[in-house]
Design a protein around this motif. Structure first.
Motif, PDB file in Angstrom:
ATOM      1  N   ALA A  35      41.749  36.719  41.404  1.00  0.00           N
ATOM      2  CA  ALA A  35      42.935  35.910  41.113  1.00  0.00           C
ATOM      3  C   ALA A  35      42.581  34.428  41.112  1.00  0.00           C
ATOM      4  O   ALA A  35      43.020  33.667  40.247  1.00  0.00           O
ATOM      5  CB  ALA A  35      44.034  36.202  42.133  1.00  0.00           C
ATOM      6  N   ASN A  36      41.777  34.014  42.093  1.00  0.00           N
ATOM      7  CA  ASN A  36      41.345  32.617  42.157  1.00  0.00           C
ATOM      8  C   ASN A  36      40.527  32.231  40.928  1.00  0.00           C
ATOM      9  O   ASN A  36      40.694  31.142  40.368  1.00  0.00           O
ATOM     10  CB  ASN A  36      40.505  32.387  43.417  1.00  0.00           C
ATOM     11  N   LYS A  37      39.648  33.122  40.505  1.00  0.00           N
ATOM     12  CA  LYS A  37      38.830  32.855  39.317  1.00  0.00           C
ATOM     13  C   LYS A  37      39.723  32.736  38.070  1.00  0.00           C
ATOM     14  O   LYS A  37      39.490  31.879  37.213  1.00  0.00           O
ATOM     15  CB  LYS A  37      37.800  33.965  39.131  1.00  0.00           C
ATOM     16  N   ALA A  38      40.704  33.605  37.967  1.00  0.00           N
ATOM     17  CA  ALA A  38      41.607  33.570  36.816  1.00  0.00           C
ATOM     18  C   ALA A  38      42.412  32.265  36.802  1.00  0.00           C
ATOM     19  O   ALA A  38      42.667  31.691  35.736  1.00  0.00           O
ATOM     20  CB  ALA A  38      42.544  34.779  36.846  1.00  0.00           C
ATOM     21  N   TYR A  39      42.776  31.797  37.992  1.00  0.00           N
ATOM     22  CA  TYR A  39      43.512  30.530  38.071  1.00  0.00           C
ATOM     23  C   TYR A  39      42.616  29.359  37.688  1.00  0.00           C
ATOM     24  O   TYR A  39      43.035  28.436  36.975  1.00  0.00           O
ATOM     25  CB  TYR A  39      44.070  30.330  39.482  1.00  0.00           C
ATOM     26  N   ASP A  40      41.361  29.393  38.158  1.00  0.00           N
ATOM     27  CA  ASP A  40      40.396  28.349  37.788  1.00  0.00           C
ATOM     28  C   ASP A  40      40.209  28.309  36.274  1.00  0.00           C
ATOM     29  O   ASP A  40      40.063  27.233  35.682  1.00  0.00           O
ATOM     30  CB  ASP A  40      39.048  28.600  38.463  1.00  0.00           C
ATOM     31  N   GLU A  41      40.214  29.464  35.657  1.00  0.00           N
ATOM     32  CA  GLU A  41      40.047  29.544  34.202  1.00  0.00           C
ATOM     33  C   GLU A  41      41.220  28.898  33.482  1.00  0.00           C
ATOM     34  O   GLU A  41      41.043  28.247  32.449  1.00  0.00           O
ATOM     35  CB  GLU A  41      39.896  31.014  33.780  1.00  0.00           C
TER      36      GLU A  41
END
Length: 527
Positions: free
Chosen positions: A488-494
């Motif tokens: 989820a954090n990676k998707a938000y960073d993206e």
């Protein structure tokens, strides 16, 4: 003789005084409730009968009125209350409600416009090529109407004109003067019977809420712990973390909402709800709140994201099958709301208007306290009474849509209501809406200067903002439905990376160039 002369003199004085009083009354009534300094009627206790104008209208002027809202509950100008308004103004709108969200833009492009347009599309309608400025037509046809300077300011566009006084906005002074008016806020409605079955557990934090969701899932595997309204997906949880939409002020500088740490926390919490099976993935495919509301009324859900009046609206539609309550207390010490709103629905007098004078007469009455109260609340003394403490008490169910439609009440008052007026409509001592409103009013601050920062149509900034917002609509669901917190954090960073590539830094720089002068002007008006 002297005594007789004195008697005659006194009699003449009394007659002159009486004549003056009658003339003053006649003048006051013929003004139809002249507006005072904040755009409300000088005498707020009269019934909405337009003074002596009622009963004098034998052939009303017909004005074509387009409502740019496909969902609008009222399709025509009919019912007891619209008839009262027509008698008071001698105006009868001929209503057309939009069939899709592209209709207004096509009308504007073609130049085929009605007399009056009710729309949320502030940028499209606030254009001298489309609408007539209020600051020109009101001084000409209703010079006694004086709108609040703050309301004029928040509706003024780059050409120096304002083309509407949008609804659902009140100044900070108005909110403070009306302690029973509680601003509409996001809310969470819960099934009362299931709460009782669980022993009415204390819910004072998000972790407490998670425990209750887990208990519901364990005891009622056929019931979804949380159903999310597609129009109110995240706002309730944003509030708990202190996140806001649009631009946010951080130490006097604006950042776009995606860059708030509080927003990331809210989104990650939403992801945890999915990973714990408290909300389904299918929920994010729903587009219509009617669909999710019907799921709640069918007993398929325990909790529902909506507004602070969600429980009462659900109760009105449930007809006793289920009972719902609001989660009244904020669930975090970080909970806060910064209200940046500048209004919503505007009444725009188009360039094609065939009778501007009659239209302004109609608007004058509807913007008066007498007018919008009649439209929204009904007839004073019959439909509602004014409690001396400072709020209306209704003789009908304001949440029953069928009752509203039959009377023609509420929705023909909405386009001209103030934020305070809307809030007072929802006030009822001890009600679920009021319970939450009382608690959340404590965490609200106002900053409409932020809400005034909107790029012009087709400007580079508007294109950047539209591209980012459209991207977020599709990409944010990936965060909500990520299989782990790390994902989820990676998707938000993206999402942030894509926003930066689209011109986020340029958008923020432009916003800050606007913000300083607007905030300074707003502060000067509210000192």
């Amino acid at each position: 003789m002297a005594k007789r002369f004195n008697s005659i003199t006194m009699l003449m004085a009394l007659l002159l005084l009486l004549g003056s009083i009658l003339a003053a009354c006649s003048k006051s009534e013929n003004n139809g409730g002249a507006a005072n300094g904040n755009g409300t009627a000088a005498d707020s206790n009269k019934e909405g009968n337009g003074g002596s104008e009622q009963g004098d209208c034998t052939k009303p002027v017909e004005l074509s009125m387009f409502v740019d809202a496909t969902w609008y509950p009222f399709q025509e100008w009919s019912g007891e209350i619209p008839e009262f308004i027509t008698k008071a103004t001698c105006i009868k709108p001929k209503v057309t409600v939009a069939t899709d969200d592209k209709q207004l833009a096509l009308m504007v492009a073609s130049g085929d416009l009605p007399d009056l347009i009710l729309s949320f599309n502030f940028k499209l309608m606030s254009d001298a090529n489309v609408s007539l400025p209020y600051n020109e037509i009101f001084p000409k046809y209703a010079p006694d109407v004086k709108f609040d300077p703050v309301k004029e300011f928040v509706n003024t566009v780059s050409d120096g004109n304002y083309y509407a006084i949008r609804n659902d906005f009140s100044t900070e002074a108005e909110w403070k003067a009306n302690p029973y008016a509680h601003m509409m806020v996001p809310g969470l409605s819960l099934r009362k019977d299931i709460l009782q079955e669980l022993g009415n557990p204390s819910i004072s934090s998000l972790s407490d809420l998670d425990k209750v969701f887990a208990d519901v899932k364990r005891k009622h595997p056929d019931i979804t712990p949380l159903i999310i309204n597609p129009n109110w997906q995240r706002p309730y949880f944003d509030v708990q973390y202190g996140a806001q939409g649009g631009f946010a002020d951080e130490n006097g500088k604006l950042i776009y909402y995606l860059k708030q740490d509080a927003l990331r926390k809210s989104v990650l919490y939403m992801n945890s709800l999915y990973r714990n099976d408290f909300v389904t993935s299918e929920n994010y495919a729903y587009k219509n709140e009617t669909e999710t509301e019907q799921m709640m009324l069918a007993g398929k859900g325990f909790a529902y994201t909506w507004t602070y009046s969600g429980a009462e609206r659900l109760n009105a539609d449930a007809k006793g099958k289920y009972e719902f309550v609001q989660l009244a207390e904020p669930l975090s010490p970080d909970a806060k709301i910064v209200s940046t709103g500048t209004g919503g629905l505007g009444a725009y007098v188009t360039k094609n208007n065939k009778n501007v004078e009659a239209t302004v007469k109609f608007l004058k009455y509807m913007y008066s306290e007498e007018g919008w109260r009649l439209g929204e609340w009904g007839v004073e003394g019959k439909d509602w009474t004014w409690n001396p403490a400072g709020y209306p008490e209704f003789n009908y169910d304001v949440n029953d849509l069928e009752t509203l439609k039959k009377k023609g009440v509420y929705w023909w008052g909405v386009p001209w209501e103030t934020g305070v007026g809307m809030a007072l409509t929802s006030y009822k001592e001890g009600s679920e809406t009021t319970r939450q409103g009382e608690q959340y009013s404590k965490i609200i601050t106002l900053n409409p200067a932020i809400g005034m920062i909107n790029p012009d149509t087709d400007s580079p900034e508007q294109i950047i903002k539209a591209n980012i917002d459209n991207m977020v609509k599709t990409e944010m669901t990936k965060v909500y439905l990520a299989p782990s917190q790390d994902e989820a954090n990676k998707a938000y960073d993206e999402i942030l990376k894509k926003a930066e590539k689209m011109g986020l830094e340029k958008l923020e720089a432009w916003a800050n160039s606007q913000y300083g002068p607007l905030k300074e002007k707003y502060d000067s008006l509210t000192k």
